[in-house]
Design an enzyme around this catalytic site. Structure first.
Site, short mmCIF file in Angstrom:
data_model
loop_
_atom_site.label_atom_id
_atom_site.label_comp_id
_atom_site.label_asym_id
_atom_site.label_seq_id
_atom_site.Cartn_x
_atom_site.Cartn_y
_atom_site.Cartn_z
N HIS A 78 66.50 92.04 84.67
CA HIS A 78 66.36 90.59 84.70
C HIS A 78 66.69 90.04 86.09
O HIS A 78 66.02 89.14 86.59
CB HIS A 78 67.28 89.96 83.65
CG HIS A 78 67.01 88.52 83.39
ND1 HIS A 78 67.88 87.52 83.79
CD2 HIS A 78 65.98 87.88 82.77
CE1 HIS A 78 67.40 86.34 83.43
NE2 HIS A 78 66.25 86.52 82.81
N CYS A 79 67.71 90.62 86.72
CA CYS A 79 68.10 90.19 88.07
C CYS A 79 66.99 90.41 89.09
O CYS A 79 66.90 89.68 90.08
CB CYS A 79 69.33 90.97 88.54
SG CYS A 79 70.81 90.77 87.55
#
Length: 365
Positions: free
Chosen positions: A356-357
Site C-alpha cells: 500500500h505504501c
C-alpha cells in the site's frame, strides 16, 4: 541502509513542495464538493515510483534488489489494471528490462518508492470531476531528502491537466484512512506533530477533513519518533468498506513493546467509535506473523498494508505458513470476487513499508 531507522537518517530537507502553504490559496476538496473515494471503487490506473537515490540507499546491491521488488509489485498489479511507473527518463532503459511491457513509464523524477505518501492524492466529485488534493509532502517531517518526491504530486497534476486543492496541511496519505463516505482514522503522532504542522489539534483536524473531503475524524494517539512516519495508520488498520475496519495485532498486549501497546490502544478507540453516519465500527483482526524470513530490526510485517486494485487484492506474505494462509483467507472473505495475490516483498518490509505504501490509485470517473 534501513530507511525507517531515525538514527540512521540525516534530516535532509532537499526541497519544498511546489505548492507552498503561503503561496497557495486555500481552495479545498471539501469546500468544492470533492472527496477521497473508497479504494475499492474502480481505478483508472495505479501510480508507482522507482527508487533510485543513492543518498537514500547507499548500498547498490540492496537498491538493485529493492528495485526488483518494486518491479514485481508493478508486474502483479498490471495484470488487473494499468500501471504507471514514475522515474526520470535516464532510468527508463534499465527499468524497462525489469518490468512488464504493459507498465507505462512517465518521465517524472523520483527519489524513493513511497508513492502513497509523495504521489498524487486524487479526489472526485461524483459528477465526472477529478482533482489532486495536496498533502505538501516534506519527507516525513524533513527526515529524508525529497527534492524530487516533494514535486511529484504537482507534476502529475500538470501532466493530467488537473486542478490542485490545498488546505495547507503537511503530511502523507499513508497516515490517514478513509471509508470514502466521510470518515477518517489517523494517529495523532503523524499529523499533530511540529515536524509537519504547528497548528492546534482542532486546526489540523479541520485541514485534514478539508483535504480529504470528509466529515468525521477518529484519532488514536500513535507513537512519535519510533519510525520515520511517526506511525502511519495504514500499517495497522484499514477501512475495508464503510463500517468495517481490518486491524493487525497480537493475541494480547505486550507492555514492553510500545508498538503492541499502541496497537491495542488504537483497537480499543476504534471499537468505541462511530463513523460519520453514526454506525459503530466492526473490527476484523488479522494475526501477527511470527516465523518470518527476516530478522531485520526495522522489518514491517504488515498484512494490512495491502493494495486493492480492479479485481484483486495484492498483499504480502512473510514465510509464516499458518499466518500467511490465515491472512489470505481473511482477505478473501473481506473482498469477495477479487483474486488474492500474495507476494514476497521482504525488501520493502526491510525499509519500513508495504505494498500500500508503494502504490497510489487514480479513481476512474
Amino acid at each position: 541502509m534501513p530507511r525507517r531507522t531515525l538514527l540512521q537518517l540525516a534530516a535532509l530537507a532537499g526541497g519544498l513542495s511546489v505548492f507552498s502553504q503561503a503561496a497557495e490559496a486555500k481552495t479545498t476538496a471539501r469546500s468544492t464538493g470533492f472527496c477521497y473515494p473508497e479504494e475499492t471503487d474502480p481505478h483508472e490506473r495505479t501510480f508507482m515510483q522507482w527508487p533510485n537515490n543513492r543518498k537514500v540507499y547507499d548500498d547498490p546491491d540492496f537498491l538493485f534488489d529493492l528495485q526488483g521488488t518494486i518491479a514485481r509489485i508493478a508486474n502483479a498489479i498490471v495484470d488487473f489494471e494499468p500501471v504507471v511507473m514514475m522515474a526520470s527518463a535516464e532510468h527508463h532503459k534499465a527499468i524497462r528490462k525489469r518490468i512488464s511491457s504493459k507498465v507505462e513509464l512517465w518521465d517524472i523524477p523520483t527519489d524513493d518508492l513511497w508513492c502513497r505518501d509523495s504521489g498524487p492524492s486524487l479526489v472526485v466529485d461524483g459528477k465526472g470531476g477529478i482533482a489532486v488534493t495536496q498533502f505538501n509532502f516534506n519527507g516525513w517531517g524533513n527526515k529524508q531528502l525529497h527534492g524530487n518526491d516533494g514535486r511529484i504530486a504537482a507534476r502529475v497534476a500538470e501532466r493530467l491537466g488537473l486542478q490542485v486543492f490545498n488546505a495547507g496541511l503537511v503530511g502523507e496519505a499513508g497516515g490517514v484512512e478513509t471509508d470514502g463516505h466521510g470518515t477518517l482514522i489517523a494517529h495523532e503522532s503523524t499529523f499533530i506533530n511540529p515536524n509537519r504542522n504547528r497548528d492546534t489539534k482542532a486546526e489540523i483536524e479541520a485541514m485534514l477533513l478539508e483535504t480529504m473531503g470528509a466529515r468525521k475524524m477518529i484519532w488514536a494517539p500513535g507513537i512519535k519518533g519510533a519510525d520515520i512516519t511517526d506511525y502511519h495508520i495504514d500499517a495497522l488498520a484499514r477501512f475495508v468498506k464503510p463500517g468495517v475496519v481490518v486491524i493487525q495485532m497480537g493475541d494480547e498486549p505486550d507492555p514492553k513493546d510500545p508498538w503492541s501497546v499502541s496497537a491495542f490502544e488504537t483497537h480499543d478507540i476504534l471499537a468505541k467509535a462511530t463513523d460519520a453516519e453514526g454506525r459503530k465500527l466492526n473490527l476484523v483482526v488479522l494475526p501477527e506473523p511470527s516465523d518470518i524470513r527476516t530478522e531485520a530490526d526495522d522489518f514491517v510485517s504488515s498484512y494490512v498494508n495491502y493494495y486493492v486494485c480492479n479485481g484483486a487484492v495484492i498483499a504480502a506474505q512473510f514465510g509464516d505458513r499458518q499466518a500467511d494462509e490465515k491472512a489470505k483467507a481473511t482477505l478473501a472473505d473481506l473482498y469477495p470476487g477479487r483474486k488474492i495475490v500474495m507476494l514476497d516483498i521482504d525488501n520493502v518490509g526491510q525499509v519500513g513499508g508495504g505494498i500500500h505504501c508503494a502504490t497510489h490509485e487514480q479513481p476512474k470517473v
